[in-house]
Motif scaffolding. Structure first.
Motif, short mmCIF file in Angstrom:
data_model
loop_
_atom_site.label_atom_id
_atom_site.label_comp_id
_atom_site.label_asym_id
_atom_site.label_seq_id
_atom_site.Cartn_x
_atom_site.Cartn_y
_atom_site.Cartn_z
N GLU A 496 80.43 54.52 51.55
CA GLU A 496 79.53 53.85 50.79
C GLU A 496 79.83 54.94 49.23
O GLU A 496 79.38 54.21 48.17
CB GLU A 496 78.32 53.93 50.98
N SER A 605 88.55 49.79 48.07
CA SER A 605 87.28 50.47 48.56
C SER A 605 86.12 49.02 49.46
O SER A 605 85.13 49.86 50.34
CB SER A 605 86.54 49.56 46.98
N ASP A 606 87.02 47.81 49.71
CA ASP A 606 86.00 47.59 50.75
C ASP A 606 86.21 47.92 52.14
O ASP A 606 86.78 47.50 53.01
CB ASP A 606 85.93 45.92 50.87
N ASP A 607 87.04 49.45 52.98
CA ASP A 607 87.40 49.33 54.21
C ASP A 607 85.93 50.06 54.51
O ASP A 607 85.22 51.01 53.90
CB ASP A 607 88.50 51.10 53.32
N THR A 608 86.41 49.65 55.92
CA THR A 608 85.12 50.27 56.91
C THR A 608 85.22 51.06 57.63
O THR A 608 86.51 51.75 57.61
CB THR A 608 84.06 49.22 57.26
#
Length: 633
Positions: A496, A605-608
């Motif tokens: 984040e 950027s949206d990798d968890t």
């Protein structure tokens, strides 16, 4: 537990009744005999009350037949209660017929607005739905039964409903939710005044631990239950726990150790005439034999199991029979025949929603396709198998984390309840004291001051305990480093925070090589010493900003914020070298410890954190496959 639903799973009795008996129609005479009604109520209490938890399947079925005989004529209320429990009789060999009977029992209970009988009929119906339409389909009926019983008027039945739902959730891989239902079932049993643990609930909890990969917890539960069953000569329970111990060894990758408990379970089941249990033991034994490379022996064992299931008219294990038969044939090089059995198993496994068996099937199918010269099809199936394995591993880690959160919430809730009870008791004592000494003002003031001091002390102690529990819930008690929940939170925070352009987060998964051999050869105390030594060594070479956490067993994670893949590979190599340099002369001067490390970097950027961990886990798998003691990305 000897409730209706456990009779269903245990099997069918060898009883063919004439139509009048099979439909269990009440007598048509108009009078209701008072004595007969009393007999019926007494037997019904044995069938649905605490005594049912200790009864064997034979005793339970015998009580159901007595209940049928004692049913008074012209008594719709008792007829509804009777049908709701007789629905679970092993008289119903055909699940389609059983489902029709359950629907009739449910309709009658609804007409009479009998909520307890409705709930029992729903639970019974769910079992038949699962047999005819797959495991997932039975969940709706069980959910409805649980909701219907939340008023608390039938605590034992609520406990059985929660336990049933937990069993289904566990079978579907939702172990954390299952454990929560098991804890609620335990509380409901206690509310019903049932002393001690219901053995069926203990077994359910142990199976959930087994499916979650917590081998030691599961083994402890099964072993202790086995000893209790042997002490009271409950041979059905003995055989069941032996079968579970066999499955535990199978899933731990030790089929040679699984043969003995399966064979012991089979011997017990045969000696005490438990045909369904014998069939389950044969299935487990066949799987162990096949995994040991004994294809021909496994086929013979499967034929015995198939004949046993056919004799009971039980098709619930057809998916396992087909899959295992295919694996046994493949062991003999008969891959074309094996593929035919895999094709029959595939829709059955998909219907039941069991991803673990689905992964096993695709892996076996890929092996046979490759052996027959179909590399493209084999590769496709192997990719499906790999995707399923990654999903299963990710889900297992997620379920373990969720379970820790649930357990913490439960402990916090229990502490809060004890505090509130303590405060309530203190206030009650205050009121009584004030009533006794209300004429003495000075004593009133003194008691008020004492009460204020007590509440302040309780609040301070509660706050201190809450803070301590919060800290302890984030620390691994063996190594003193972060636990799974804490390190995954670190990974989420790092991802984040990686908001500036070009910022990257890398995750490392470390797995000590051949750690099980250290435990087996030198004992678990030595294994614990190795784990502590490794984490101490890693701390000396890690950058101060890179947190280290233990996610289970000998597996660890390092979070490298603002770190590229190349930089993370350098960190991993330092960790690997620090591990190789470890010495444990007090354990064994010849003992050498190595580690395999998988490294992955966030890609967009949206990798968890689950995405990055899954890639690191795949890299770790490659490191293991390529010889261990290495770093892969």
């Amino acid at each position: 537990m000897a409730s209706w639903r456990h009779r269903w799973w245990i099997g069918w009795i060898a009883l063919l009744a004439m139509p009048g008996l099979l439909l269990a129609q009440p007598n048509t005479a108009p009078a209701v005999e008072t004595g007969q009604a009393a007999d019926f109520d007494q037997i019904l209490q044995r069938v649905i009350g605490p005594a049912s938890l200790e009864a064997s399947s034979t005793e339970y079925d015998a009580d159901l037949q007595r209940l049928r005989v004692a049913l008074p004529a012209g008594d719709p209320a008792r007829d509804a209660r009777f049908r709701s429990v007789y629905c679970g009789s092993s008289t119903w060999r055909d699940p389609v017929e059983g489902l029709a009977y359950a629907d009739g029992a449910l309709a009658l209970a609804r007409d009479l607005n009998d909520s307890a009988s409705q709930a029992r009929a729903l639970l019974c119906r769910a079992e038949y739905v699962m047999l005819t339409s797959g495991t997932q389909r039975g969940l709706a009926d069980v959910d409805q039964a649980v909701d219907m019983l939340r008023n608390g008027h039938e605590p034992q039945l609520l406990a059985e409903a929660l336990e049933t739902r937990g069993d289904i959730l566990s079978l579907l891989g939702e172990q954390a939710k299952a454990m929560l239902d098991f804890q609620r079932a335990r509380a409901a049993y206690q509310q019903a005044g049932i002393a001690g643990e219901a053995e069926s609930l203990v077994l359910s909890i142990a199976v959930a631990y087994r499916r979650m990969g917590d081998v030691e917890q599961a083994r402890r539960y099964f072993t202790q239950a086995l000893q209790r069953m042997q002490a009271r000569a409950d041979w059905e329970g003995v055989a069941t726990n032996l079968i579970q111990l066999g499955f535990l060894q199978e899933e731990a990758g030790a089929p040679e150790r699984a043969v003995r408990p399966f064979q012991q379970a089979l011997d017990v089941a045969i000696a005490h005439r438990l045909p369904n249990t014998a069939n389950s033991a044969l299935l487990g034994l066949a799987e162990a034999q096949i995994n040991l490379g004994q294809g021909e022996t496994g086929l013979r064992t499967l034929e015995r199991a198939r004949a046993g299931f056919a004799a009971r008219q039980d098709a619930s294990s057809e998916d396992s029979l087909q899959l295992l038969t295919g694996q046994a044939l493949a062991r003999q090089g008969r891959h074309a025949e094996a593929l035919a059995h895999y094709r029959q198993a595939l829709p059955l496994i998909k219907r039941n929603g069991n991803d673990r068996y689905l992964a096993l099937l695709y892996k076996a199918q890929a092996t046979s396709l490759e052996a027959m010269g179909h590399p493209a099809a084999a590769l496709s199936d192997y990719k499906t198998y790999t995707d399923l394995q990654l999903r299963l591993q990710g889900k297992m880690r997620l379920e373990q984390g969720r379970l820790l959160e649930y357990e913490y919430e439960i402990r916090r809730g229990e502490f809060e309840n004890r505090r509130l009870r303590s405060e309530a008791a203190s206030k009650q004592e205050q009121v009584q004291a004030l009533e006794r000494v209300r004429h003495w003002q000075w004593l009133t003031i003194l008691l008020g001051a004492l009460l204020l001091a007590l509440l302040t002390s309780l609040a301070w102690r509660h706050g201190r305990t809450s803070r301590r529990l919060s800290r302890e819930s984030l620390i691994d008690p063996l190594t003193g480093i972060s636990n799974r929940a804490a390190i995954e939170a670190e990974a989420m925070r790092a991802l984040e925070g990686a908001t500036r352009p070009g910022a990257a987060v890398s995750l490392l998964i470390l797995d000590l090589d051949n750690f099980k051999a250290i435990n087996d050869r030198h004992g678990h105390a030595a294994g614990d010493q190795v784990l502590r030594g490794a984490t101490d060594a890693w701390h000396t070479v890690l950058r101060g900003r890179d947190p280290l956490g233990r996610i289970g067993g000998e597996e660890f994670v390092v979070v490298c914020a603002d770190t590229s893949l190349e930089q993370a590979m350098a960190v991993a190599e330092r960790l690997r070298e620090a591990t190789t340099a470890l010495r444990f002369d007090d354990i064994d001067p010849a003992l050498r410890v190595t580690v395999s490390i998988g490294v992955a970097q966030s890609q967009h950027s949206d990798d968890t954190h689950e995405d990055v961990l899954a890639r690191a886990d795949a890299a770790l798998y490659r490191a293991k496959q390529r010889g261990r003691d290495r770093v892969e990305h």
